[in-house]
Design a protein around this motif. Structure first.
Motif, PDB file in Angstrom:
ATOM      1  N   GLU A   1       0.969  -1.081  -0.220  1.00  0.00           N
ATOM      2  CA  GLU A   1      -0.153   0.148   0.603  1.00  0.00           C
ATOM      3  C   GLU A   1       0.856   1.340  -0.416  1.00  0.00           C
ATOM      4  N   ARG A   2       1.677   1.374   0.800  1.00  0.00           N
ATOM      5  CA  ARG A   2       2.667   2.265   0.618  1.00  0.00           C
ATOM      6  C   ARG A   2       4.103   2.926  -0.662  1.00  0.00           C
ATOM      7  N   LEU A   3       4.366   1.393  -0.972  1.00  0.00           N
ATOM      8  CA  LEU A   3       4.660   1.412  -2.275  1.00  0.00           C
ATOM      9  C   LEU A   3       3.557   1.814  -3.725  1.00  0.00           C
ATOM     10  N   GLN A   4       2.583   1.850  -3.281  1.00  0.00           N
ATOM     11  CA  GLN A   4       1.416   1.709  -3.994  1.00  0.00           C
ATOM     12  C   GLN A   4       1.447   3.474  -5.065  1.00  0.00           C
ATOM     13  N   PRO A   5       1.541   4.777  -4.274  1.00  0.00           N
ATOM     14  CA  PRO A   5       1.489   5.780  -5.283  1.00  0.00           C
ATOM     15  C   PRO A   5       3.018   5.864  -6.175  1.00  0.00           C
ATOM     16  N   ILE A   6       3.793   5.094  -5.536  1.00  0.00           N
ATOM     17  CA  ILE A   6       5.625   4.940  -6.845  1.00  0.00           C
ATOM     18  C   ILE A   6       4.794   4.240  -7.933  1.00  0.00           C
ATOM     19  N   ILE A   7       4.214   2.990  -7.513  1.00  0.00           N
ATOM     20  CA  ILE A   7       4.752   2.053  -8.864  1.00  0.00           C
ATOM     21  C   ILE A   7       3.906   2.147  -9.702  1.00  0.00           C
ATOM     22  N   ASN A   8       2.202   1.804  -8.832  1.00  0.00           N
ATOM     23  CA  ASN A   8       0.775   2.498  -9.669  1.00  0.00           C
ATOM     24  C   ASN A   8       0.808   1.177  -9.903  1.00  0.00           C
ATOM     25  N   LEU A   9       0.485  -0.159 -10.007  1.00  0.00           N
ATOM     26  CA  LEU A   9      -0.183  -1.658 -10.192  1.00  0.00           C
ATOM     27  C   LEU A   9      -1.552  -1.495 -10.456  1.00  0.00           C
ATOM     28  N   SER A  10      -1.277  -2.420 -11.101  1.00  0.00           N
ATOM     29  CA  SER A  10      -3.269  -2.451 -11.851  1.00  0.00           C
ATOM     30  C   SER A  10      -3.629  -3.376 -10.810  1.00  0.00           C
ATOM     31  N   GLN A  11      -4.831  -3.874 -10.073  1.00  0.00           N
ATOM     32  CA  GLN A  11      -5.554  -4.779  -9.889  1.00  0.00           C
ATOM     33  C   GLN A  11      -4.800  -6.061  -9.792  1.00  0.00           C
ATOM     34  N   SER A  12      -4.870  -6.402 -10.914  1.00  0.00           N
ATOM     35  CA  SER A  12      -4.750  -7.873 -11.250  1.00  0.00           C
ATOM     36  C   SER A  12      -3.538  -8.331 -11.520  1.00  0.00           C
TER      37      SER A  12
ATOM     38  N   GLN B   1       9.350 -10.818  -6.940  1.00  0.00           N
ATOM     39  CA  GLN B   1       9.690  -9.932  -7.543  1.00  0.00           C
ATOM     40  C   GLN B   1       7.819  -9.077  -7.844  1.00  0.00           C
ATOM     41  N   ILE B   2       8.566  -7.678  -7.347  1.00  0.00           N
ATOM     42  CA  ILE B   2       6.734  -6.926  -7.201  1.00  0.00           C
ATOM     43  C   ILE B   2       5.941  -6.103  -9.180  1.00  0.00           C
ATOM     44  N   LYS B   3       7.495  -5.115  -9.590  1.00  0.00           N
ATOM     45  CA  LYS B   3       7.742  -4.594 -11.094  1.00  0.00           C
ATOM     46  C   LYS B   3       9.045  -4.828 -11.291  1.00  0.00           C
ATOM     47  N   SER B   4       8.774  -4.742 -12.586  1.00  0.00           N
ATOM     48  CA  SER B   4      10.270  -4.578 -13.091  1.00  0.00           C
ATOM     49  C   SER B   4      10.011  -3.610 -14.287  1.00  0.00           C
ATOM     50  N   LYS B   5      11.582  -3.049 -14.658  1.00  0.00           N
ATOM     51  CA  LYS B   5      11.552  -1.976 -15.577  1.00  0.00           C
ATOM     52  C   LYS B   5      10.764  -1.060 -14.630  1.00  0.00           C
ATOM     53  N   LEU B   6      11.614  -0.640 -13.404  1.00  0.00           N
ATOM     54  CA  LEU B   6      11.024   0.563 -13.228  1.00  0.00           C
ATOM     55  C   LEU B   6      12.082   1.826 -14.460  1.00  0.00           C
ATOM     56  N   THR B   7      11.692   2.505 -14.027  1.00  0.00           N
ATOM     57  CA  THR B   7      12.083   4.281 -14.601  1.00  0.00           C
ATOM     58  C   THR B   7      13.229   4.669 -13.627  1.00  0.00           C
ATOM     59  N   TRP B   8      13.703   5.368 -13.846  1.00  0.00           N
ATOM     60  CA  TRP B   8      14.389   6.089 -13.148  1.00  0.00           C
ATOM     61  C   TRP B   8      13.635   7.018 -12.093  1.00  0.00           C
ATOM     62  N   GLN B   9      12.674   7.603 -12.521  1.00  0.00           N
ATOM     63  CA  GLN B   9      12.146   8.094 -11.244  1.00  0.00           C
ATOM     64  C   GLN B   9      12.049   7.646 -10.785  1.00  0.00           C
ATOM     65  N   GLU B  10      11.143   6.659 -10.689  1.00  0.00           N
ATOM     66  CA  GLU B  10      10.799   5.081  -9.599  1.00  0.00           C
ATOM     67  C   GLU B  10      11.364   5.199  -8.711  1.00  0.00           C
ATOM     68  N   VAL B  11      13.278   4.325  -9.161  1.00  0.00           N
ATOM     69  CA  VAL B  11      14.534   3.886  -8.596  1.00  0.00           C
ATOM     70  C   VAL B  11      14.458   4.550  -7.448  1.00  0.00           C
ATOM     71  N   SER B  12      14.403   6.566  -7.870  1.00  0.00           N
ATOM     72  CA  SER B  12      14.770   7.063  -6.875  1.00  0.00           C
ATOM     73  C   SER B  12      13.816   7.636  -6.049  1.00  0.00           C
ATOM     74  N   ARG B  13      12.638   7.746  -6.068  1.00  0.00           N
ATOM     75  CA  ARG B  13      11.748   7.603  -4.757  1.00  0.00           C
ATOM     76  C   ARG B  13      11.839   6.756  -4.240  1.00  0.00           C
ATOM     77  N   ILE B  14      12.253   5.345  -5.253  1.00  0.00           N
ATOM     78  CA  ILE B  14      12.543   4.560  -4.022  1.00  0.00           C
ATOM     79  C   ILE B  14      13.214   4.398  -2.516  1.00  0.00           C
ATOM     80  N   GLU B  15      14.158   4.531  -3.741  1.00  0.00           N
ATOM     81  CA  GLU B  15      15.910   4.175  -2.408  1.00  0.00           C
ATOM     82  C   GLU B  15      15.618   5.900  -2.076  1.00  0.00           C
ATOM     83  N   ALA B  16      15.109   6.789  -2.200  1.00  0.00           N
ATOM     84  CA  ALA B  16      14.828   7.826  -1.199  1.00  0.00           C
ATOM     85  C   ALA B  16      14.343   7.479   0.621  1.00  0.00           C
ATOM     86  N   GLN B  17      13.254   6.686   0.225  1.00  0.00           N
ATOM     87  CA  GLN B  17      12.864   6.484   1.851  1.00  0.00           C
ATOM     88  C   GLN B  17      13.090   4.731   2.333  1.00  0.00           C
TER      89      GLN B  17
END
Lengths: 385, 614
Positions: free
Chosen positions: B99-110, B129-145
């Protein structure tokens, strides 16, 4: 030989009065010493099997049980009165049978079977108690029969009933292993008591012939255990897993073993039930062929020592009690190790004095106490050993 | 009496105890024997089994070698692909974490549903594995926290990246998951399923060098697969970089000038056979093979009539058209049937056995010698020459310059073309060779087929004095001697006459390519037009306009430069534009562009390097 001696010797006269000090002196110390060695080996192996200091509380508990067992053994063997156990044999048997029936009615279910009775948190396994009670009852029965009655095949009825009734309840739990154990012990007592050789050989033939029929009465899981015994590789992750991993552990130990606490099969939890039923594979993996043989030798010495007590017994009751208890001990060793090294099917029989567990330890010490009692009152005591 | 009985009992008991004791002794012996069998006789075997049990080998993939052009520009490299994974047992609450990661990675319900399904089926100490092919933006936002996200890891995986996109795609090839056939092709490589392997082009040809050697980490694991500790590690050896002979600048010019058309360009260094450019259009983006095609994209790719997946430079087989006149001229001279003074009269056609053979210029060329005949591509001149020489000499000469056989360039699928002969025709068609067929062959039509690579190599041989080099794509350094397919043995006088004719093609007043003279150097060339199958008509008898385009002739041009007698030629080029019409108008301009680019770059100091375009 004086008259009083003779009366005592024949078990007909009054009980021989031995002082506490005399009884203490006549205690079979060499047997006790062997059991102490056995238990110590058990503690060392158990320490490794439970993973060292992390679970050391299990070791303390096991040592405490052994302590209780020692008290039990000394208590039973040093109690005064030569006829004490003969007198209460049937009563003890009846009580054990009642407990078995109680298990049948309101026993605690554990691991898919109904084997335990709960006494305010303390679990009692009446089938273990029954092994000892059966030996006492059979010995009493044969002691009371005259020679002619013993040879009479009609005299088979009562002993067979004594064996069959508890065996039936135990099979029902279901606990085939213990039931076979109870039957084997009972039959051994009958054989030594004087069963005619013709009958012995004859029933062995019948038994051999009826094995295929017995197959049909087994539960599926019991059949599976037997088929896996011969073809464990067919189901390496299922029923064959125990046997395969156990054989790998034992075989990889080699001649000298991998060393204390260094068995990879044990350390890495590939061995199932390694501190209870499969503890022998831990010993064989870490101490090798030499360690395994050493343990077998200690067991053999215990058996030889108890059989010597049997030859020195004053009366038929004494002989049969010792033989029965020895059979109890020896069969448990044979079946457990036979299972662990892949010669017998997997049945839940613990390894005497080595496996972790209370019921087995206490009943074995009870058996040792009762056979020591025979030794304490033996007239020929000290003659040969 | 009692005494007696007891004594008897004693004896009997002794005997029975011996039996019991003996039985137990026997049983213990069996146990001991079994232990001996397991531990002493089979000990080694079981020791191996125990080792297998406890050691799990984890491969560490080796970085695949890059592919570079001759000047060090990167054509193929590896890029990190970041993915987000979670070790469930390290999280406080898996659901809360997602739930906390969801705003960053936006997974679909399926995606979330499948995530929870996988969570159930996988051991909780293994990363999920939650999500692959992360964008730089996603990586940096996750890394930050990440310090506050227990159990979260960012995993980097290296992914093949074709930096130049569609450029040189056919040459470079692509990689894909290993198949059974690949395993048979590379028996020395130990593949594991899911491994990537070169599927075509250089990626396949140099699989062994590019691949490197995978490393391995020996982990001690317990019965459930949990890692206890690392025992040993062998680091991977990265694959070797591959330096191509390709000049990215030339390659891009070639591709750009073919853009929107179908065709191929090959540029060789005539001094050693190195391939400076090899373009085939239309092309495709090899990155798509890594990321995956959509069904629509894939269908479009394989149903395109211009076959974007094929490498036309080595697989396209075209009638050489008038470029073949070079062979006829050389054959005639070496047979002594032609010299500088020989002239023929071209009336626009000749008649042989009641069949009219036309010159492309119906008015005719009048009286022409070899030089003019080449410059103006007079067909009648070469009809007459071929009659004199005969098909056998023509075939020999063609083969001497590398036509009719593969050049062993080392890319899968190279086609041999076709040089017909009397014996070939008898074997294939069971018919004798007709004299008229010699005439058709003289102008590069009929059965003749050649690939753009063969035509470039033929031109390189004319440029270097007759030596046919094995074309090479990999730069092994200047010390490496080029491999030779055919040693040069052209009479210098013949060669000079031929070259003069080819120079006239570009620089002569009436030369067919005279409108496309290079700015900085002289060039020699030969135009060609190869007939596509005879015009087919729809049943209605009409030709649909777009269909009509498909039936236009292929335009060919081969050239080398510099072509002045005092300078050593540095480029040999062949150009084929499918359905381009005339070689002079469709193909020659491309050559001018390539030559101008190359010599503008090298003018200020030998082989000076200017970066690739765009």
């Amino acid at each position: 030989m004086g008259l009083s001696d003779k009366r005592g010797y024949l078990g007909l006269g009054g009980e021989s009065a031995l002082t506490k000090r005399e009884r203490f002196a006549r205690f079979p110390w060499s047997l006790f010493l062997l059991l102490l060695v056995l238990a110590s080996v058990g503690f060392v192996v158990l320490f490794s099997a439970i993973g060292g200091w992390e679970n050391v509380h299990l070791l303390w508990r096991q040592i405490a049980r052994f302590g209780m067992g020692v008290v039990l053994m000394f208590g039973l063997s040093l109690l005064g009165g030569e006829k004490l156990y003969r007198r209460y044999a049937y009563l003890f048997y009846a009580l054990s049978l009642l407990l078995l029936i109680a298990v049948f009615v309101f026993g605690t279910i554990g691991m898919g079977a109904r084997r335990w009775l709960s006494f305010g948190g303390f679990l009692l396994q009446p089938s273990e108690l029954m092994k000892v009670a059966l030996v006492l009852a059979l010995a009493r029965y044969y002691h009371d029969r005259t020679a002619s009655m013993r040879q009479d095949s009609g005299g088979l009825g009562v002993p067979l009933l004594l064996i069959a009734v508890p065996a039936a309840f135990i099979i029902n739990q279901p606990d085939l292993g213990t039931a076979i154990m109870v039957i084997s012990i009972g039959v051994t007592v009958m054989v030594v008591a004087g069963l005619s050789w013709n009958l012995i050989i004859g029933s062995m033939v019948i038994l051999g012939a009826s094995i295929p029929m017995a197959w049909n009465f087994l539960y599926d899981y019991q059949r599976q255990r037997i088929t896996t015994l011969f073809f464990p590789e067919q189901d390496p992750l299922g029923a064959g897993y125990h046997i395969i991993q156990s054989k790998i552990a034992i075989g990889s130990g080699g001649v000298l073993g991998k060393g204390f606490m260094a068995g990879s099969q044990n350390r890495l939890e590939f061995l199932p039930e390694r501190h209870t039923d499969f503890i022998f594979s831990v010993l064989a993996e870490e101490w090798g062929f030499l360690g395994g043989c050493a343990l077998l030798l200690i067991y053999a010495m215990v058996i030889v020592r108890t059989l010597i007590i049997a030859t020195q017994a004053n009366d038929r009751f004494g002989v049969l009690v010792v033989v029965g208890m020895t059979a109890f001990f020896a069969f448990q060793v044979l079946v457990n190790i036979g299972m662990v090294i892949g010669l017998l099917p997997v049945v839940g029989i613990p390894l005497p004095f080595i496996s972790y567990g209370g019921s087995s330890m206490l009943t074995l010490m009870m058996a040792m106490g009762l056979l020591s009692h025979v030794s304490v009152y033996s007239k020929q005591h000290g003659r040969s050993v | 009496m009692l005494d007696d009985e007891h004594a008897r009992f004693q004896v009997d008991v002794q005997r029975r105890l011996w039996v019991v004791g003996g039985g137990l002794f026997g049983a213990f012996s069996i146990l001991g024997g079994r232990l001996f069998y397991l531990q002493v006789m089979k000990g080694g075997e079981y020791r191996n089994l125990a080792e297998d049990n406890r050691i799990s080998l984890q491969p560490i993939s080796a970085l695949r070698g890059r592919i570079l052009d001759r000047n060090g520009y990167v054509l193929v490299e590896n890029r990190p692909d970041f993915s987000l994974a979670v070790v469930p047992e390290l999280t406080e609450s898996f659901a809360e974490l997602i739930e906390r990661l969801q705003p960053i990675i936006n997974l679909s319900q399926s995606q979330i549903d499948s995530l929870y399904k996988r969570l159930q089926s996988q051991r909780s100490f293994l990363p999920l594995q939650i999500k692959s092919k992360l964008t730089w933006q996603e990586v940096s936002r996750i890394e930050a926290q990440i310090h506050s996200l227990a159990g979260v890891t960012i995993q980097a995986k290296s992914v093949r990246y074709y930096s130049q996109g569609v450029s040189a795609a056919h040459l470079l090839g692509y990689i894909g998951e290993v198949s059974e056939r690949d395993k048979q092709r590379f028996p020395a490589i130990h593949f594991r399923s899911g491994d990537f392997v070169g599927k075509s082009g250089m990626e396949r040809q140099f699989e062994v060098q590019l691949r490197g050697r995978e490393g391995v980490r020996e982990m001690e694991v317990n019965a459930t697969g949990r890692q206890i500790r690392q025992l040993r590690e062998r680091s991977p050896r990265p694959g070797d970089d591959l330096h191509l002979t390709i000049d990215l600048g030339l390659q891009q010019i070639a591709e750009k000038s073919l853009a929107g058309k179908a065709g191929a360009v090959v540029v060789l260094d005539p001094r050693n056979g190195k391939v400076l450019a090899m373009a085939s259009q239309p092309s495709y983006d090899p990155n798509k093979f890594i990321q995956g095609f959509s069904d629509k994209e894939w269908n479009a790719l394989i149903s395109d009539p211009d076959r974007p997946l094929g490498n036309k430079a080595i697989q396209g087989q075209y009638p050489p058209g008038s470029t073949f006149k070079i062979i006829v001229a050389l054959a005639a001279m070496s047979e002594g049937k032609m010299d500088a003074s020989e002239r023929y009269y071209c009336p626009g056609h000749i008649i042989r056995e009641e069949h009219k053979f036309y010159c492309w210029r119906r008015k005719g060329h009048g009286q022409v010698g070899l030089v003019q005949a080449l410059a103006q591509s007079c067909d009648v001149f070469f009809y007459k020459l071929a009659e004199q020489v005969g098909i056998d000499a023509i075939e020999r000469q063609a083969r001497r310059l590398g036509l009719g056989d593969i050049s062993h360039i080392g890319i899968n699928g190279e086609k041999p073309g076709l040089v017909p002969s009397r014996s070939w025709k008898r074997a294939m068609q069971g018919v004798v060779w007709y004299p008229g067929e010699t005439l058709i062959t003289a102008i590069g039509q009929g059965y003749l087929l050649s690939t753009p690579l063969q035509l470039a190599n033929m031109m390189a041989a004319i440029a270097n004095g007759g030596t046919v080099y094995k074309p090479s794509l990999v730069d092994l350094g200047d010390d490496e001697l080029p491999e030779v397919l055919q040693w040069g043995h052209i009479n210098p006088n013949h060669l000079e006459l031929l070259r003069e004719g080819l120079r006239e093609v570009v620089h002569g007043r009436l030369g067919t390519a005279s409108r496309y003279q290079p700015d900085r150097v002289k060039a020699a060339g030969k135009t060609g037009t190869s007939q596509v199958v005879r015009h087919k008509r729809e049943e209605s008898g009409e030709i649909i306009k777009s269909e009509n385009d498909r039936h236009k002739d292929h335009a060919l041009y081969i050239t080398y430069a510099p072509a002045s007698p005092t300078k050593e030629p540095k480029l040999a080029i062949s150009i084929v534009v499918e359905h381009g019409g005339h070689g002079s108008s469709a193909a020659a301009p491309i050559a001018k562009e390539l030559i101008d680019y190359f010599f503008s770059r090298t003018e200020n100091g030998g082989d000076g390097i200017i970066g690739p375009i765009g």
